[in-house]
Design an enzyme around this catalytic site. Structure first.
Site, PDB file in Angstrom:
ATOM      1  N   SER A   1       0.841  -1.197   0.000  1.00  0.00           N
ATOM      2  CA  SER A   1       0.000   0.000   0.000  1.00  0.00           C
ATOM      3  C   SER A   1       0.871   1.240   0.000  1.00  0.00           C
ATOM      4  O   SER A   1       2.076   1.174   0.233  1.00  0.00           O
ATOM      5  CB  SER A   1      -0.913   0.024   1.240  1.00  0.00           C
ATOM      6  OG  SER A   1      -1.755  -1.096   1.282  1.00  0.00           O
TER       7      SER A   1
ATOM      8  N   SER B   1      -3.493  -3.690  -2.815  1.00  0.00           N
ATOM      9  CA  SER B   1      -2.827  -2.456  -2.419  1.00  0.00           C
ATOM     10  C   SER B   1      -3.830  -1.407  -1.974  1.00  0.00           C
ATOM     11  O   SER B   1      -4.826  -1.153  -2.644  1.00  0.00           O
ATOM     12  CB  SER B   1      -1.996  -1.912  -3.591  1.00  0.00           C
ATOM     13  OG  SER B   1      -1.163  -0.858  -3.181  1.00  0.00           O
TER      14      SER B   1
ATOM     15  N   ASP C   1      -4.101   2.299  -1.753  1.00  0.00           N
ATOM     16  CA  ASP C   1      -3.422   3.490  -2.272  1.00  0.00           C
ATOM     17  C   ASP C   1      -4.295   4.710  -1.980  1.00  0.00           C
ATOM     18  O   ASP C   1      -5.219   5.025  -2.747  1.00  0.00           O
ATOM     19  CB  ASP C   1      -3.173   3.331  -3.769  1.00  0.00           C
ATOM     20  CG  ASP C   1      -2.460   2.022  -4.089  1.00  0.00           C
ATOM     21  OD1 ASP C   1      -1.553   1.648  -3.315  1.00  0.00           O
ATOM     22  OD2 ASP C   1      -2.823   1.367  -5.074  1.00  0.00           O
TER      23      ASP C   1
END
Length: 376
Positions: free
Chosen positions: A251, A289, A291
Site C-alpha cells: 500500500s 494495495s 493506495d
C-alpha cells in the site's frame, strides 16, 4: 534497541534521488520536502527491537506525525482537505467527515496496519491535553490516521507502537529537512520489492502573480519489481535480484499539502493527481494495495465555527481553470517522494530473518545512463 526521532543531520547524510543525477522536472522548495509548506511540522518515532518485552516477534515499525499548523498553531482549527482512494484495500480514518464537511482538525499520523487504533486513541489523548481543544462547535475529534502493512518485516500482532511513541512523534515534530527511508511509519515498509518507507518532495509554482508550494510525504509500501519505472525508464526489468513477491501486496499513503487557497472540491481534484504520481512509478494499483491520497491546504485559516462566528464566512480560492500547474506539481512531487523513499532506505533484516535489500544506487545510475536519462 529503540531508535527514535530524526534530526536535520540525519537527513543531510542520506542521498536522495536528485543526488544520483535523476532529472526530475519542476522547481523544488528549499528542503524538497513537505515542510517547505510554511507552518507544517513532521515528527517520527522509529521502533526497532529484536527482543521485544512482549515476547513476540521483532519490531520494525514506527509512526510518522504531520502537524498541518505546527505544534504552536491552533490544533483544532479546520484544515480544508480532499481525499481520493486509488485502490481501497487500506484504512485512513476521518475521511468520511472530510468528504462530508471538506476539512479535518488536528494532526495526521501514518503507522502500520494493526497499530492504527492505538495511534488514533493516542492522538486524542495528546490533543485533549492541549489548551485549544475547545475551539470549534463540536465536542468530538476525528483524527486522521493512515496505515500500510509492514508484516513482512515486523510482527504487527505484537502491537509494538505505543502511546509513548505517538507522543514522542507529536512532541518532536519540527520543520526543516526530513529523514527518509527506514524512519517513522516507513521503518518496515517495502517498495517494488526493495526496502521502501518514508519519502518526501516539494514543488514551487508561480500562479496568478503569487508563489505557492506543493509538498508531499509518502509512506511507500507497494509495487512489484518488474513494474518499477523511474522517470519512465523500466528499471525494474533490469534490477532482478532479491525478488520477494509474485504479486502485488502492499500500500501507499500519500499526503499532499499546499498553501494555495483551494476549496475542498478542488483539493479532492488535487488528491486524484497524487494517484497519477503513484502511477508514474509503474504500479496499476493492484487489488491487494491500499493506495490512499489526502490533500490539504493551510490557507483560509478559520479558528472558530462557534455561535459567535459570522453568519456568512469567506473562502478564498483559485479559479478551477488555472489549477493545471498545481496538478502537475502534485504528480511530480509524489513521484519523486516515492523514489526518494527507496534511494534513502537501507537493507533490513526482520522477522524470521527475512532480508529486504535496498535499491543499489550505482545499478540505478547505470540503467538510467543506458536510457539517456541521467544528468551526471
Amino acid at each position: 534497541m529503540k531508535i527514535t526521532q530524526r534530526l536535520a543531520l540525519d537527513a543531510s547524510t542520506k542521498q536522495r534521488a536528485r543526488d544520483l543525477g535523476l532529472p526530475f522536472s519542476g522547481k523544488t522548495g528549499s528542503y524538497n520536502a513537505i515542510t517547505d509548506v510554511a507552518g507544517i511540522e513532521v515528527g517520527y518515532s522509529t521502533v526497532i527491537s529484536d527482543a521485544p518485552a512482549s515476547g513476540r516477534g521483532p519490531a520494525r515499525t514506527g509512526i510518522t506525525a504531520i502537524l498541518p499548523r505546527g505544534r504552536s498553531g491552533p490544533l483544532r482549527a479546520p484544515v480544508w482537505a480532499g481525499f481520493h482512494s486509488l485502490n481501497g484495500n487500506g484504512e485512513m480514518t476521518g475521511t468520511h467527515w472530510i468528504k462530508e464537511a471538506g476539512y479535518f482538525t488536528g494532526p495526521i499520523a501514518i503507522t502500520n496496519t494493526h497499530s492504527l487504533g492505538t495511534v488514533h486513541q493516542s492522538i486524542l489523548e495528546w490533543m485533549i491535553d492541549k489548551p485549544d481543544t475547545s475551539v470549534g462547535p463540536y465536542k468530538f475529534m476525528l483524527p486522521v490516521v493512515g496505515e500500510t502493512s509492514d508484516a513482512y518485516l515486523n510482527d504487527m500482532d505484537a502491537f509494538h507502537v505505543t502511546a509513548a511513541h505517538v507522543k514522542e512523534a507529536l512532541d518532536g515534530a519540527s520543520s526543516g529537512p526530513l529523514a527518509e527511508g527506514n524512519v517513522g511509519g516507513g521503518t518496515g515498509m517495502i517498495c517494488f520489492e526493495f526496502k521502501g518507507g518514508t519519502g518526501t518532495s516539494s514543488r514551487v509554482v508561480d500562479l496568478l502573480g503569487s508563489r505557492y508550494t506543493v509538498g508531499c510525504l509518502v509512506q511507500a509500501n507497494f509495487g512489484i519489481r518488474p513494474l518499477l519505472k523511474i522517470l519512465g525508464v523500466p528499471v525494474g526489468e533490469h534490477l532482478t535480484s532479491n525478488r520477494l513477491f509474485a504479486g502485488e501486496q502492499g500500500s501507499i499513503i500519500a499526503v499532499v499539502a499546499t498553501n494555495a487557497p483551494l476549496m475542498p472540491t478542488q483539493l479532492e481534484r488535487v488528491a486524484r493527481r497524487a494517484g497519477l504520481g503513484i502511477g508514474r512509478t509503474g504500479t496499476p494499483a493492484g487489488d491487494g494495495s491500499g493506495d490512499l491520497c489526502l490533500t490539504f491546504s493551510t490557507a483560509n485559516l478559520t479558528t472558530s465555527e462557534s455561535a459567535t462566528a459570522p453568519a456568512v464566512g469567506d473562502l478564498a480560492f483559485l479559479p478551477n481553470n488555472r489549477l493545471d500547474p498545481l496538478f502537475e506539481a502534485t504528480a511530480q512531487a509524489v513521484e519523486e517522494a516515492i523514489i526518494n523513499a527507496m534511494v534513502a532506505a537501507e537493507p533490513m533484516v526482520g522477522r524470521e530473518d527475512r532480508l529486504v535489500a535496498a535499491i543499489e544506487h550505482d545499478a540505478v545510475k547505470e540503467v538510467m545512463r543506458n536510457y539517456g536519462r541521467l544528468n551526471v
